[in-house]
Design an enzyme around this catalytic site. Structure first.
Site, mmCIF file in Angstrom:
data_model
loop_
_atom_site.group_PDB
_atom_site.id
_atom_site.type_symbol
_atom_site.label_atom_id
_atom_site.label_comp_id
_atom_site.label_asym_id
_atom_site.label_seq_id
_atom_site.Cartn_x
_atom_site.Cartn_y
_atom_site.Cartn_z
ATOM 1 N N CYS A 88 0.806 -1.229 0.000
ATOM 2 C CA CYS A 88 0.000 0.000 0.000
ATOM 3 C C CYS A 88 0.837 1.275 0.000
ATOM 4 C CB CYS A 88 -0.938 0.012 1.203
ATOM 5 S SG CYS A 88 -1.931 -1.467 1.348
ATOM 6 N N HIS A 349 -9.294 2.359 -2.607
ATOM 7 C CA HIS A 349 -7.904 2.066 -2.256
ATOM 8 C C HIS A 349 -7.259 1.139 -3.296
ATOM 9 C CE1 HIS A 349 -4.322 1.147 -0.157
ATOM 10 N NE2 HIS A 349 -4.781 0.322 0.764
ATOM 11 N N CYS A 378 -0.627 2.873 6.156
ATOM 12 C CA CYS A 378 -0.161 1.607 6.716
ATOM 13 C C CYS A 378 0.106 0.652 5.557
ATOM 14 C CB CYS A 378 -1.177 1.027 7.691
ATOM 15 S SG CYS A 378 -2.816 0.725 7.003
#
Length: 393
Positions: A88, A349, A378
């Site tokens: 991510c 996302h 994160c």
């Protein structure tokens, strides 16, 4: 030390899983932005020293998706490119690598960002290379395993959010309320045209008729309420609190920007948006990966020689409501300064792109009153990355 600036920061709309971008490869989304940035700035493509793009789900796309995006985006063969995978954090890590290459004097201009098409991630048949003797075989979902599974504990990222919810005593209602607030902020921003300056429309050719032009994020939902979200079943544990409604989505999209030395920007008359002040990365127990931004933010602030109170706006990736609430509690963040246009729970996302996406959204909020911003994400496996920027003066 060389001052590193950011210019021409853009993103595509974010598509939902199986939505408008399901047939558009990640590298085409990236190429769209590269082409737009070159056109917008009038930059000679051969002036670009390197292209660095985050992309997590690379299987089946072909060698080095960043290189594909660069070439399809109109850059000459002489401009090198490489692809980054820090899950991510990939998009923001790409920008950090660009920053480092400029500080060391290796590069002057880098195109950096992230891209992802989770809808196109393939199914894998492991151990099939040399055939099967007998019996049933199963497929592995590369999106789930390579993008959303904690390899150390062999469970979904959602369980790490459940772990934080238990550790911090975060209720289902708190998570659902957080998710509703994210959606409401995103709806308001979308209706007011607050994303328009950062979004580059994507034209999708059709077999018949005119192309479809995607101009808005597909995941933003009106009429979401705590009551409606409360009806959703837990997604990861029978008695859990994390649901599809209070977690980020599975999405497709890209984000990109020019990372330059200040001297080169002046030489080429390119107006920077911001100065990169510093980065921070941090690691924690993978089972509570979502709390890692706390350490990354603290390191980024220290390296930027700033205090938390100096920050005017925060763009923190909303992987899960429980994770976001835990970080907010630890850092004691002022809610009115955090994700003021909504976050990933509403917007989406696309994992390899999100690190660049949150920074693009932050950069378009900087003005005479909002001068300093911080972004963080994160990262699956127990990590996080953060960056601090200031409006260019």
């Amino acid at each position: 030390m060389t001052r590193v600036v950011l210019a021409a920061a853009y993103r595509t709309p974010i598509g939902v899983f199986g939505g408008a971008f399901k047939d558009v490869p990640a590298y085409d989304l990236g190429a769209t932005l590269i082409e737009h940035i070159i056109k917008e700035t009038g930059l000679n493509p051969s002036e670009i020293d390197e292209v660095i793009i985050g992309n997590v789900l690379q299987a089946g796309q072909g060698q080095n998706p960043a290189r594909i995006a660069a070439m399809k985006g109109g850059l000459p063969e002489t401009v090198p490119a490489f692809t980054v995978n820090k899950v991510c954090g990939s998009g923001l890590k790409s920008i950090q690598l660009a920053y480092q290459s400029i500080v060391t004097g290796e590069n002057d201009i880098v195109l950096a960002g992230g891209m992802e098409n989770m809808s196109q991630s393939p199914m894998l048949v492991n151990n099939s290379r040399f055939g099967f003797k007998m019996g049933h075989q199963s497929m592995v979902d590369s999106m789930v395993y390579d993008g959303l599974t904690d390899v150390f504990n062999q469970y979904h990222m959602g369980i790490t959010a459940e772990n934080l919810a238990e550790q911090y005593g975060i209720s289902r209602e708190e998570q659902d309320t957080f998710a509703v607030n994210s959606q409401q902020k995103a709806v308001r921003a979308q209706q007011n045209g607050e994303f328009d300056s950062e979004i580059v429309p994507v034209s999708i050719p059709q077999r018949k008729g005119e192309p479809i032009v995607v101009t808005k994020d597909e995941g933003v939902r009106e009429n979401v309420s705590v009551e409606k979200l409360s009806r959703l079943r837990p997604a990861f544990k029978k008695d859990g609190t994390v649901t599809a409604g209070n977690a980020s989505g599975i999405n497709d999209g890209a984000a990109m920007m020019l990372v330059m030395s200040e001297d080169k920007a002046k030489e080429l008359n390119i107006e920077p948006l911001a100065v990169l002040d510093g980065f921070g990365s941090h690691g924690v127990d993978p089972s509570i990966m979502g709390i890692a931004p706390v350490g990354a933010v603290e390191k980024a602030l220290k390296r930027s020689k700033k205090e938390l109170s100096d920050i005017d706006v925060f763009e923190l990736n909303e992987a899960f409501a429980a994770q976001s609430l835990a970080v907010d509690r630890e850092l004691k963040l002022p809610p009115e300064k955090v994700n003021v246009k909504g976050g990933a729970i509403a917007l989406g996302h696309p994992i390899g792109a999100s690190g660049a996406r949150v920074l693009v959204t932050l950069l378009h909020q900087l003005n005479d009153e909002v001068e300093t911003g911080l972004t963080s994400l994160c990262i699956g496996g127990g990590q996080a990355i953060a960056a601090v920027v200031s409006k260019y003066k």
